[in-house]
Scaffold this motif. Structure first.
Motif, PDB file in Angstrom:
ATOM      1  N   PRO A 106       7.872  67.737 121.796  1.00  8.95           N
ATOM      2  CA  PRO A 106       7.119  67.080 120.717  1.00  8.95           C
ATOM      3  C   PRO A 106       5.701  67.606 120.550  1.00  8.95           C
ATOM      4  N   ASN A 107       5.006  67.863 121.649  1.00  6.00           N
ATOM      5  CA  ASN A 107       3.626  68.350 121.552  1.00  6.00           C
ATOM      6  C   ASN A 107       3.553  69.713 120.874  1.00  6.00           C
ATOM      7  N   MET A 108       4.550  70.554 121.145  1.00  6.38           N
ATOM      8  CA  MET A 108       4.579  71.868 120.526  1.00  6.38           C
ATOM      9  C   MET A 108       4.851  71.747 119.028  1.00  6.38           C
ATOM     10  N   ARG A 109       5.749  70.835 118.661  1.00  8.67           N
ATOM     11  CA  ARG A 109       6.042  70.621 117.241  1.00  8.67           C
ATOM     12  C   ARG A 109       4.815  70.090 116.520  1.00  8.67           C
ATOM     13  N   LYS A 110       4.101  69.179 117.164  1.00 15.52           N
ATOM     14  CA  LYS A 110       2.895  68.620 116.536  1.00 15.52           C
ATOM     15  C   LYS A 110       1.844  69.707 116.312  1.00 15.52           C
ATOM     16  N   ILE A 117       2.353  72.892 115.808  1.00 13.55           N
ATOM     17  CA  ILE A 117       2.788  73.727 114.680  1.00 13.55           C
ATOM     18  C   ILE A 117       2.544  73.003 113.366  1.00 13.55           C
ATOM     19  N   GLN A 118       2.853  71.702 113.320  1.00 15.42           N
ATOM     20  CA  GLN A 118       2.611  70.928 112.106  1.00 15.42           C
ATOM     21  C   GLN A 118       1.128  70.894 111.761  1.00 15.42           C
ATOM     22  N   GLN A 119       0.268  70.798 112.766  1.00  9.00           N
ATOM     23  CA  GLN A 119      -1.175  70.799 112.522  1.00  9.00           C
ATOM     24  C   GLN A 119      -1.629  72.143 111.958  1.00  9.00           C
ATOM     25  N   TRP A 120      -1.038  73.237 112.453  1.00  4.71           N
ATOM     26  CA  TRP A 120      -1.370  74.556 111.914  1.00  4.71           C
ATOM     27  C   TRP A 120      -1.020  74.640 110.430  1.00  4.71           C
ATOM     28  N   PHE A 121       0.166  74.188 110.085  1.00  2.00           N
ATOM     29  CA  PHE A 121       0.582  74.238 108.686  1.00  2.00           C
ATOM     30  C   PHE A 121      -0.304  73.351 107.808  1.00  2.00           C
ATOM     31  N   GLN A 122      -0.708  72.205 108.343  1.00  3.56           N
ATOM     32  CA  GLN A 122      -1.585  71.318 107.579  1.00  3.56           C
ATOM     33  C   GLN A 122      -2.951  71.955 107.357  1.00  3.56           C
ATOM     34  N   ARG A 123      -3.472  72.640 108.373  1.00 11.59           N
ATOM     35  CA  ARG A 123      -4.758  73.328 108.214  1.00 11.59           C
ATOM     36  C   ARG A 123      -4.665  74.439 107.178  1.00 11.59           C
ATOM     37  N   ILE A 124      -3.565  75.206 107.256  1.00  8.88           N
ATOM     38  CA  ILE A 124      -3.379  76.279 106.275  1.00  8.88           C
ATOM     39  C   ILE A 124      -3.280  75.701 104.876  1.00  8.88           C
ATOM     40  N   LYS A 125      -2.575  74.602 104.719  1.00  8.54           N
ATOM     41  CA  LYS A 125      -2.422  73.975 103.412  1.00  8.54           C
ATOM     42  C   LYS A 125      -3.759  73.462 102.887  1.00  8.54           C
ATOM     43  N   ARG A 126      -4.558  72.858 103.785  1.00  6.73           N
ATOM     44  CA  ARG A 126      -5.871  72.350 103.350  1.00  6.73           C
ATOM     45  C   ARG A 126      -6.780  73.490 102.903  1.00  6.73           C
ATOM     46  N   ARG A 127      -6.763  74.578 103.650  1.00  8.02           N
ATOM     47  CA  ARG A 127      -7.602  75.718 103.273  1.00  8.02           C
ATOM     48  C   ARG A 127      -7.180  76.314 101.943  1.00  8.02           C
ATOM     49  N   LEU A 128      -5.888  76.357 101.711  1.00 12.63           N
ATOM     50  CA  LEU A 128      -5.401  76.858 100.426  1.00 12.63           C
ATOM     51  C   LEU A 128      -5.793  75.921  99.292  1.00 12.63           C
ATOM     52  N   ASP A 129      -5.748  74.619  99.565  1.00 15.64           N
ATOM     53  CA  ASP A 129      -6.123  73.653  98.525  1.00 15.64           C
ATOM     54  C   ASP A 129      -7.619  73.669  98.245  1.00 15.64           C
ATOM     55  N   GLU A 130      -8.415  74.000  99.293  1.00 14.20           N
ATOM     56  CA  GLU A 130      -9.869  74.009  99.126  1.00 14.20           C
ATOM     57  C   GLU A 130     -10.368  75.247  98.401  1.00 14.20           C
ATOM     58  N   GLN A 131      -9.579  76.288  98.308  1.00 16.87           N
ATOM     59  CA  GLN A 131     -10.016  77.494  97.627  1.00 16.87           C
ATOM     60  C   GLN A 131     -10.176  77.231  96.134  1.00 16.87           C
ATOM     61  N   PRO A 132     -11.271  77.739  95.538  1.00 14.29           N
ATOM     62  CA  PRO A 132     -11.475  77.527  94.095  1.00 14.29           C
ATOM     63  C   PRO A 132     -10.379  78.227  93.284  1.00 14.29           C
ATOM     64  N   ARG A 133      -9.962  77.535  92.271  1.00 16.80           N
ATOM     65  CA  ARG A 133      -8.923  78.083  91.410  1.00 16.80           C
ATOM     66  C   ARG A 133      -9.530  78.478  90.057  1.00 16.80           C
ATOM     67  N   ILE A 134      -9.119  79.601  89.565  1.00 15.15           N
ATOM     68  CA  ILE A 134      -9.614  80.106  88.284  1.00 15.15           C
ATOM     69  C   ILE A 134      -8.513  79.932  87.245  1.00 15.15           C
ATOM     70  N   TYR A 135      -8.867  79.192  86.206  1.00 17.40           N
ATOM     71  CA  TYR A 135      -7.899  78.957  85.141  1.00 17.40           C
ATOM     72  C   TYR A 135      -8.254  79.824  83.931  1.00 17.40           C
ATOM     73  N   PRO A 136      -7.267  80.305  83.216  1.00 18.69           N
ATOM     74  CA  PRO A 136      -7.569  81.107  82.024  1.00 18.69           C
ATOM     75  C   PRO A 136      -8.277  80.272  80.953  1.00 18.69           C
ATOM     76  N   GLY A 137      -9.307  80.878  80.385  1.00 19.96           N
ATOM     77  CA  GLY A 137     -10.075  80.170  79.363  1.00 19.96           C
ATOM     78  C   GLY A 137      -9.299  80.017  78.055  1.00 19.96           C
ATOM     79  N   ARG A 138      -9.668  78.997  77.316  1.00 18.80           N
ATOM     80  CA  ARG A 138      -9.030  78.767  76.017  1.00 18.80           C
ATOM     81  C   ARG A 138      -9.693  79.638  74.940  1.00 18.80           C
ATOM     82  N   PRO A 139      -8.921  80.197  74.067  1.00 18.92           N
ATOM     83  CA  PRO A 139      -9.528  81.012  72.994  1.00 18.92           C
ATOM     84  C   PRO A 139     -10.344  80.143  72.050  1.00 18.92           C
ATOM     85  N   ILE A 140     -11.486  80.685  71.604  1.00 17.73           N
ATOM     86  CA  ILE A 140     -12.381  79.969  70.684  1.00 17.73           C
ATOM     87  C   ILE A 140     -11.858  80.133  69.273  1.00 17.73           C
ATOM     88  N   ALA A 141     -11.706  79.010  68.591  1.00 17.23           N
ATOM     89  CA  ALA A 141     -11.200  79.052  67.203  1.00 17.23           C
ATOM     90  C   ALA A 141     -12.189  79.704  66.305  1.00 17.23           C
TER      91      ALA A 141
END
Length: 317
Positions: free
Chosen positions: A287-291, A293-317
């Motif tokens: 169980p400790n080993m599984r926990k 590994i789960q903590q590693w995946f959670q850290r990786i997921k948090r870091r990915l979520d914290e990275q700024p995301r760039i969205y394509p801009g909307r064209p100006i009419a």
């Protein structure tokens, strides 16, 4: 057509074994690192893990020594070297690793009963030496010595190797000695498998009996991890090792050619998948080993979520 079918079968086995050995080795390395990082807790203070570590070392040695030689044969259709010394050494290595693996699994099942149902007794120094360290030492040195004697120094035959087949055709004692092959299959393999089966059945009986006798559930929080380890590892050996051992015993006792093609082409390779699966089974039972590994995946997921995301801009009419 027969040659084409044989080459196709060899290629299929090569691809399957090659594709599973790398993930298994990576998993081995992780488990080793985990035990090293938690040395005091998981090794010094947990003697019940010693046999698991020995099994993991056997598995790692098989994947880094025996398996590459087999993969070479499956890929090219010839042995890595065509010499007497190489064939004798390869047979000794394969027999030693295969036999030690199942015998350590059998002792693992016996020892688990001692640690689960006689935990206070196993804390005594004399009991620990007598029922833990001495058996573990004997299991690790007995088969290497036995196979060294019968393979390198055969008494009733002479090794004549066939360099065109896997394992050079096997040591001569398997074909010429009237006693050793039967003793080998019955004592080293069949008996070990029966111990694994009986130990698991006895575990269920003792758990249920203790529950009924005490009229309350067993302290699963304290013993659950060892019981899970026993069930996970023993089930792996029972499922993947039983076909080869059953046929081997029948061949040794009654009919030397019984299901020979199935044994030679398929069942003999199942042992390698035990080694491929073993580190994953160990992780699943800790169980400790599984926990972690789960903590590693959670850290990786948090870091990915914290990275700024760039969205394509909307064209100006």
């Amino acid at each position: 057509m027969a040659d084409d079918a044989t080459e196709s079968l060899r290629w299929t086995k090569y691809v399957v074994l090659q594709s599973t050995i790398v993930p298994s080795l990576l998993c081995d390395i992780y488990v080793f690192i985990y035990f090293i990082r938690h040395w005091q807790k998981e090794i010094v203070k947990s003697p019940q893990h010693h046999v698991i570590i020995c099994m993991l070392i056997i598995s790692f040695l098989q994947k880094t020594t025996d398996a590459p030689l087999l993969l070479f044969y499956l890929r090219w259709g010839e042995n890595f070297q065509q010499t007497y010394t190489f064939c004798a050494a390869w047979n000794w290595l394969d027999c030693t690793l295969t036999g030690c693996a199942i015998q350590l699994a059998a002792w693992f099942c016996i020892e688990r009963h001692l640690f689960i149902f006689h935990s206070q007794l196993m804390k005594k120094k004399w009991c620990s030496i007598l029922f833990h360290y001495i058996p573990l030492f004997v299991y690790c040195i007995y088969l290497p010595i036995f196979y060294a004697v019968v393979i390198f120094f055969p008494r009733q035959c002479t090794n004549i190797w066939d360099y065109s087949v896997v394992f050079c055709g096997g040591a001569c004692y398997n074909y010429s000695d009237p006693f050793l092959p039967t003793f080998d299959w019955l004592f080293h393999y069949a008996l070990s498998l029966l111990i694994i089966l009986f130990a698991n059945l006895l575990l269920f009986y003792r758990v249920i009996y203790q529950k009924l006798r005490q009229l309350r559930p067993i302290d699963w929080h304290r013993q659950r991890r060892m019981i899970i380890q026993l069930l996970f590892i023993s089930t792996t050996f029972i499922i993947l090792q039983s076909p080869s051992i059953v046929i081997g015993v029948i061949e040794a006792l009654w009919s030397p050619t019984f299901a020979f093609d199935i044994q030679y082409n398929y069942f003999a390779y199942l042992y390698y998948f035990i080694n491929q699966l073993l580190p994953f089974v160990i992780i699943g039972s800790l169980p400790n080993m599984r926990k972690e590994i789960q903590q590693w995946f959670q850290r990786i997921k948090r870091r990915l979520d914290e990275q700024p995301r760039i969205y394509p801009g909307r064209p100006i009419a």
